[in-house]
Design an enzyme around this catalytic site. Structure first.
Site, PDB file in Angstrom:
ATOM      1  N   GLU A 126       1.103  14.658   1.236  1.00 42.05           N
ATOM      2  CA  GLU A 126       2.151  13.688   1.566  1.00 42.05           C
ATOM      3  C   GLU A 126       1.500  12.332   1.356  1.00 42.05           C
ATOM      4  OE1 GLU A 126       3.316  10.800   3.465  1.00 42.05           O
ATOM      5  OE2 GLU A 126       3.399  11.905   5.361  1.00 42.05           O
TER       6      GLU A 126
ATOM      7  N   CYS B 234       4.143   5.691   6.781  1.00 41.30           N
ATOM      8  CA  CYS B 234       4.521   6.143   5.440  1.00 41.30           C
ATOM      9  C   CYS B 234       6.027   6.008   5.235  1.00 41.30           C
ATOM     10  CB  CYS B 234       4.062   7.571   5.194  1.00 41.30           C
ATOM     11  SG  CYS B 234       4.461   8.691   6.519  1.00 41.30           S
TER      12      CYS B 234
END
Lengths: 486, 486
Positions: free
Chosen positions: B224, B261
């Protein structure tokens, strides 16, 4: 056809088909099955002529192909395969309110399918990879297999007629003849291609996999590359039923000229009189089985080369070798080797694609276990046992679990049932991604990815995520599976 | 610790743990949560000192970390996550009898976890990747993050005490300090490593991904790697609620010094008075937000470098720039660019990790759509709208579906709820495999693969596949979900 416009059209078709319902896609899959059946005996005759396999085999294979299409139709109609999941909001939660979250699976995008030569219908143009990808809502670009070009074209024609009849964009399925490997590479590396399904040899699968790895964007590659499919004959089974298993295995090794990815290529047993008796029975059966032409000269050449490599390895004895009755026939072969020689030569651990099997005679249980240690990942492993062998089976199962995608108890690995519980997959090099199956309903999961909607109003949500459950699909609502509305 | 013995021990531990029940693994996960809570304020203070984030943040992060562990405990206790699937035999079926087939999911093997610097608890040593892998039954080798070594060591100690207390092999979790990249490479490429979980930067994730690609055996790599998280402000929302959204977004952009993020890095809107008003309000809010020290000097240097690169790009104007109050602080920045300049400069499409956001002023709807076309894959996309914007939303949703793993309606992308419906994932470069989520119950599916048993006697089957349903888990029996026995 030029690659770039073909892939762009496939991507556009995937987007267009997203606006169609599951019901419309289900109707398409059924229409494809109808159209394939509508090709009549000509399809069977063409497939038989191109593959050297008997006509009767294609009656079964066509039935399987159409059954797969109709199975996926029923699956997408029902809707649970989208894994609809709803977590409702908790406005009063402390310290922060919980949002409303709803997720489902959507198609990843255009998929390139490379079919297999050994199943011109069920694992090729309209085979499991194509059927599962179309069911998922992904456009398919199918590379025509050069071993059965006319069969592939006929099936592609059936799909294209079904697309037209059902008012789908023609680019939802493309049939593509590659001129060379550079074209294959360009296709796999096209940025708008979002997945690859492959069935075939290890070398072919790894070439495709390598092309995909060179892409900037990683994509799912599911390559099913065959397997040696070890069989373990336990002591009591060898004593009790040697005759039955010798006959059964002679047939499994030679069926379809041994050209199955689940062909039993290695038979492990503990040495002694019972094994000698079994080997002599199996040899006798194999000597009585006539040879047939293999799928194509390339497969035959590779069979001869691999067989000779194995028979030329230190310690390997040929037990039954039928002499060839004609050009390009696959003559059944049984070989014998002891466990130590088996372990020491990696060439013996790899597949001989064709009617070939090798008995590995082990000194004792530990010797047999050491052989299993050197085996790579497999599609299947088989245990031949009686209840008296239970303790052995219990110690073998955890090892076989780690090696294979399917474990058969008292049967043969050939024959891959199309059903929900089937796993046609397994650790590398059987496949490039052991987390999925290539056969059965769950094969569709390879081509889907999840998307979540947070605090999205009802009228803007996909129907299956709205409060009212439109098709009574199973949904996970706040952690509970239910067919109810929210 | 030397890599080879560490990985061998992890593989052996995975095999040993296979003999333990789901209940025993659930107890372990709960004990890990208890031990982490038992570390008390010292853990929070250590994490705060190592990350420059406030203590209160770690109260929330610790709660989330422990909640994740307990969520996975409940999931594996219940059992449905193993997807038990049973197709019973049909001995009379023609032309061939149907065998009995039963499948479930099993652990893939040892997993290497690379935690994130921005969540020293929830996405690090005992974070989602570790928790989901241990829940799956896979041993974890966790690389200690150099930005929070003491926090990581404390958490690892908690896990190790829990392992001891619950009588699990110590190698079921290893805490590993890498000396250099060569060691990281050797670990990722070890043949017995069967998967990788990574959370961090694009460059870091792609380096790990490349190491994995060089392996002979492909393994699942779930990296990720963050995202720009586009937000689309639709015309009516800008008119109706400019003040509300300006305040909300000022906070979302700067929360945690923008080090999420899911930080909203791009705000798209159609130019005009309403947008000008919104930009001035947002700028005013940002100018009032003080700056804080970033996670570590490397992150700060990168933030400054990327920010200057963006601000130096043709057509980009700085709207709000706070002057730095101290060393290594992340000073909030708002930039403005028009759609054409945005499209023409790829550097503007990439993440600026920190308290940064850029407004993209589009001429009209088509201009906005063309901007979305150039965007890469995202973790999230957000729509700010009123019901009057429904038609725009309907035309945008299919595009956002193709770009992102989660779509937020009238909210902020920051805040990733831990629940079944969460999708924390998305098309590349947000992740390396869009088919999975890193957060929520379904994160466990990354570390599992299916195995089928064919015609296996009841006493040799795993308990969850026997006729009697031992834990009343949901099972698929002959195509129907049920908690009943066979």
């Amino acid at each position: 056809m030029h690659i770039d416009p073909m892939v762009r059209s496939a991507a556009a078709a995937t987007s267009q088909v997203k606006r169609k319902s599951n019901q419309e896609r289900a109707d398409l899959l059924r229409e494809i099955a109808n159209e394939i059946e509508g090709l009549g005996d000509e399809l069977l005759e063409t497939a038989s002529a191109e593959s050297n396999l008997p006509l009767v085999r294609f009656q079964g294979e066509r039935a399987r192909t159409c059954r797969q299409l109709r199975m996926f139709a029923a699956t997408i109609e029902e809707g649970s395969y989208e894994e609809p999941t709803i977590d409702t909001a908790q406005a009063e939660r402390k310290p922060l309110p919980k949002p409303d979250l709803r997720s489902l699976l959507i198609p990843v995008g255009p998929i390139v399918v490379f079919g297999a030569s050994n199943f011109p219908l069920a694992y090729s143009t309209a085979g499991g990879d194509t059927a599962s990808a179309l069911a998922a809502g992904c456009a398919v670009i199918c590379k025509a297999h050069p071993a059965h070009p006319r069969t592939s074209e006929m099936v592609a024609g059936a799909i294209q007629r079904a697309l037209k009849k059902c008012n789908f964009p023609p680019a939802f399925f493309s049939h593509w003849v590659a001129r060379d490997f550079d074209e294959v590479k360009a296709l796999v590396q096209h940025p708008l291609v979002k997945g690859v399904g492959f069935t075939g040899s290890l070398s072919g699968g790894m070439a495709i996999h390598k092309y995909a790895q060179e892409r900037q964007e990683p994509i799912p590659v599911f390559a099913e590359m065959g397997s040696v499919n070890p069989v373990i004959l336990l002591p009591n089974a060898l004593v009790d039923k040697a005759g039955h298993w010798a006959e059964t295995y002679a047939s499994a090794i030679t069926m379809g000229v041994g050209q199955f990815c689940t062909n039993p290529g290695l038979l492990f047993a503990i040495e002694g009189e019972a094994l000698q008796h079994f080997v002599s029975l199996l040899s006798a059966h194999l000597l009585n089985i006539r040879d047939y032409k293999m799928l194509h000269p390339g497969i035959h050449d590779n069979f001869v080369k691999r067989k000779e490599m194995v028979l030329g390895t230190k310690g390997v004895k040929a037990m039954a070798v039928v002499s060839a009755s004609g050009e390009h026939t696959g003559t059944p072969v049984l070989a014998l080797v002891d466990a130590e020689d088996f372990r020491n030569h990696a060439t013996l651990h790899e597949e001989v694609f064709g009617p070939f099997s090798m008995v590995v005679a082990c000194k004792d249980r530990d010797d047999l276990m050491s052989c299993l240690d050197v085996l790579q990942g497999q599609l299947t492993s088989t245990l031949i046992a009686t209840p008296e062998d239970d303790e052995d089976v219990k110690s073998l199962l955890p090892i076989l679990n780690e090696k294979a995608g399917r474990i058969i108890y008292n049967g043969v690995p050939t024959g891959v049932e199309v059903c929900d519980a089937m796993v046609h997959g397994g650790p590398f090099p059987a496949t490039t991604d052991a987390r999925f199956t290539a056969v059965g309903n769950k094969a569709i999961r390879r081509w889907l990815r999840p998307v979540a909607f947070q605090n999205c109003p009802q009228n803007l949500l996909p129907a299956i995520l709205q409060d009212k459950n439109p098709t009574a699909a199973w949904r996970n609502i706040n952690g509970q599976l239910t067919k109810a509305d929210v």
